[in-house]
Each structure stands twice: as structure tokens, then as C-alpha cells.
Write an enzyme that holds these catalytic residues in place. Sequence first.
Site, mmCIF file in Angstrom:
data_model
loop_
_atom_site.group_PDB
_atom_site.id
_atom_site.type_symbol
_atom_site.label_atom_id
_atom_site.label_comp_id
_atom_site.label_asym_id
_atom_site.label_seq_id
_atom_site.Cartn_x
_atom_site.Cartn_y
_atom_site.Cartn_z
ATOM 1 N N GLY A 164 0.486 -1.467 0.116
ATOM 2 C CA GLY A 164 -0.343 0.007 0.013
ATOM 3 C C GLY A 164 0.914 1.368 -0.057
ATOM 4 O O GLY A 164 2.084 1.180 0.153
ATOM 5 N N ALA B 130 2.429 0.899 3.869
ATOM 6 C CA ALA B 130 3.053 -0.006 4.165
ATOM 7 C C ALA B 130 2.784 -1.260 3.216
ATOM 8 O O ALA B 130 1.913 -1.532 2.402
ATOM 9 C CB ALA B 130 1.633 -0.686 5.419
ATOM 10 N N LYS C 100 1.504 -6.286 9.398
ATOM 11 C CA LYS C 100 0.703 -4.960 8.181
ATOM 12 C C LYS C 100 2.252 -4.265 8.710
ATOM 13 O O LYS C 100 2.932 -3.762 9.760
ATOM 14 C CB LYS C 100 0.026 -3.864 9.364
ATOM 15 C CG LYS C 100 -0.135 -2.824 8.216
ATOM 16 C CD LYS C 100 -1.101 -2.407 8.528
ATOM 17 C CE LYS C 100 -1.666 -0.307 7.984
ATOM 18 N NZ LYS C 100 -2.677 -0.363 7.641
ATOM 19 N N ASP D 115 -9.562 7.619 8.811
ATOM 20 C CA ASP D 115 -10.013 6.926 7.378
ATOM 21 C C ASP D 115 -11.625 6.020 7.375
ATOM 22 O O ASP D 115 -10.738 4.630 7.297
ATOM 23 C CB ASP D 115 -8.848 6.736 7.831
ATOM 24 C CG ASP D 115 -8.346 5.989 6.230
ATOM 25 O OD1 ASP D 115 -8.560 7.131 4.762
ATOM 26 O OD2 ASP D 115 -7.372 5.571 5.486
HETATM 27 N N1 ATP Z 1 -6.525 -8.354 9.563
HETATM 28 C C1 ATP Z 1 -7.579 -8.296 8.110
HETATM 29 N N2 ATP Z 1 -8.077 -9.434 7.928
HETATM 30 C C2 ATP Z 1 -8.998 -9.454 6.563
HETATM 31 N N3 ATP Z 1 -7.794 -8.771 5.389
HETATM 32 C C3 ATP Z 1 -7.675 -7.115 5.773
HETATM 33 C C4 ATP Z 1 -6.566 -7.431 6.939
HETATM 34 N N4 ATP Z 1 -6.239 -6.277 7.644
HETATM 35 C C5 ATP Z 1 -5.888 -5.800 5.900
HETATM 36 N N5 ATP Z 1 -6.355 -6.717 4.916
HETATM 37 C C6 ATP Z 1 -7.220 -6.414 3.624
HETATM 38 O O1 ATP Z 1 -5.903 -5.520 3.765
HETATM 39 C C7 ATP Z 1 -6.598 -4.266 2.552
HETATM 40 C C8 ATP Z 1 -5.272 -3.226 2.916
HETATM 41 O O2 ATP Z 1 -4.791 -2.756 4.421
HETATM 42 P P1 ATP Z 1 -4.736 -1.742 5.408
HETATM 43 O O3 ATP Z 1 -6.341 -0.847 4.897
HETATM 44 O O4 ATP Z 1 -4.792 -1.827 6.131
HETATM 45 O O5 ATP Z 1 -3.602 -2.022 4.631
HETATM 46 P P2 ATP Z 1 -2.955 0.066 3.836
HETATM 47 O O6 ATP Z 1 -1.648 -0.484 3.160
HETATM 48 O O7 ATP Z 1 -3.462 0.664 4.884
HETATM 49 O O8 ATP Z 1 -4.351 0.063 2.576
HETATM 50 P P3 ATP Z 1 -4.200 1.211 1.768
HETATM 51 O O9 ATP Z 1 -2.679 1.790 1.213
HETATM 52 O O10 ATP Z 1 -5.228 1.034 0.934
HETATM 53 O O11 ATP Z 1 -5.316 1.970 2.495
HETATM 54 C C9 ATP Z 1 -8.300 -3.843 3.438
HETATM 55 O O12 ATP Z 1 -8.925 -3.612 2.458
HETATM 56 C C10 ATP Z 1 -8.325 -5.608 3.550
HETATM 57 O O13 ATP Z 1 -8.935 -6.180 2.046
#
Ligand code: ATP
Length: 240
Positions: free
Chosen positions: A21, A24, A39, A147
Amino acid sequence: MADMCGGGTKFESDFKLIKQGAEAKLYEGTYLGRPTIVKERFKKSYRHVDLDNHLTKERMKSEARAVLRCKLAGIRTPALYLVDFERRRIYMEHIQNSTTMKDYIAEISEGTVNGNAEDLLMKLNPVAQVIGKMLGTLHANNIIHGDLTTSNMLLVKDGSEMPTVVLIDFGLSRVDSSVEDKGVDLYVLERALISTHANIDQLFQTILSAYVKENKTESQAVLKKLDEVRARGRKRIMVG
Ligand SMILES: Nc1ncnc2c1ncn2[C@@H]1O[C@H](COP(=O)(O)OP(=O)(O)OP(=O)(O)O)[C@@H](O)[C@H]1O
């Protein structure tokens, strides 16, 4: 190093990268016998290393704090298994058989005859009720998510009549909050709904009605703030 194993690290052999992402990397695997998501926050090379370490640690702390508060309030979030500040990793429960709200709405929209808004709203009503109730509880406990998008809500497909919604990604959360913060939190969700899901303006109203029932004492003040935040948003758009 404790976790070295053969040529690579044990972490790399136990966990598979599933998403890269903006903030992360996300890995999936098994930790202490449980399906786990890890993460791992990036290092930001444009920031001084001490400042970057400090900010990342603060974010991880607020994420852990908010998850704990949610648990106490009865809001479903992934359970936290381990917070490793040094490696910038949070180990959490992998929510099985889940889909993001964003994908769920898209899926329901596809199955709706000619994109009929009324039909769509009727089908989404149960989940909107659950989301509104959850957000009312969140704010009644002074937790700000920071968010609130439909990608940060997971819908568990467990066949039960009452939908189960799990809130994720507390990296921008706070547990000390004002009515203004709550208004902004709701505004972020409204914008996210409008920008990603055409045809469902009414969905946010359903969410708000359920929110009001759950956060009785201050909901009127929060809705007033929401109106003010909307007006500021419109002004910004007009001024450009
Ligand atoms: N604990 C979990 N169990 C199942 N799926 C998860 C979990 N955590 C995250 N995901 C999946 O991974 C995706 C991204 O997670 P998250 O939003 O925490 O990461 P991010 O790097 O902040 O993403 P972004 O940059 O898109 O905001 C979620 O939309 C979901 O589909």
C-alpha cells in the site's frame, strides 16, 4: 539474529506479501498457529530517521490503543497478536471469509436490476444499520477512526442473518476526541461513499439514523458539526 533461518529470514519463509500500500506492506501467514496478517510500515527516506522512527512508533501505539478501546466497547476489530516496534510490524488476526464493504457494495450493485437505487438500498439496509450502530458506539467511546472508508470495513460472510462488520486500519486513529473530530470522521465516510459508490446517496442517511440511536447524548452536536464541515468543503470547492 533470532529469526534467521537458512539463507533467508524466518519471517520471509512464514509470511507471504499480499499487498504493497501507500504506507505499509501487508503479509499473510500463520503466527502461533493462527491465521495472521502482518502490517509493516515503510521507512520514509525523506524524513529524518529519528523523526520517522518516532512518528511510526506513535502511529503504531495509537493503532494498538484504539483497537484495545474498540474491544472494550464491543466493536469488532482484528485481535492484535504482537506489536514489534523495532521491525515496524503489527501482527493481527486475519479476518477469514471477509470482503471489503467497497467490494460488497459493487457486488450487490451488479446484481441489482438496471442499477435500481431503491432495490440497492433495500439490499444494503441491514449492513448500513450495523455500520451506523458501530460508528455511534465508536464515537460514544471517544474513538476517532481517522480514515473511515468502505475499504476499511470488512464484511464477514459467515451466513448469519445479522451482518458482522469488522473495522480495520487504525493508523490515523485517536482516542481523545472532540465533537469536531467526530463530525470530520463522518464527513470522510460520506465523501468516500459519494466518490466510490454512485447511486446510493441515501445509504449515508441510513447509516446516520442508526448512528444517532447509538450515540444519543451528543449526536445532535456531531450532526451540526458535520453540516459545518460540509459547508467548509463546499466553500473550498467553490474557491478552488
Ligand atoms: N486483518 C485483516 N484481515 C483480513 N483482511 C485484511 C486485514 N487487514 C487488511 N486486510 C485487507 O488488506 C487491505 C488493506 O489493508 P489496510 O487498509 O490496513 O492497509 P493500507 O496499507 O493502509 O491500505 P491503503 O494504502 O489502501 O489504505 C484491506 O482493504 C483488506 O482487504
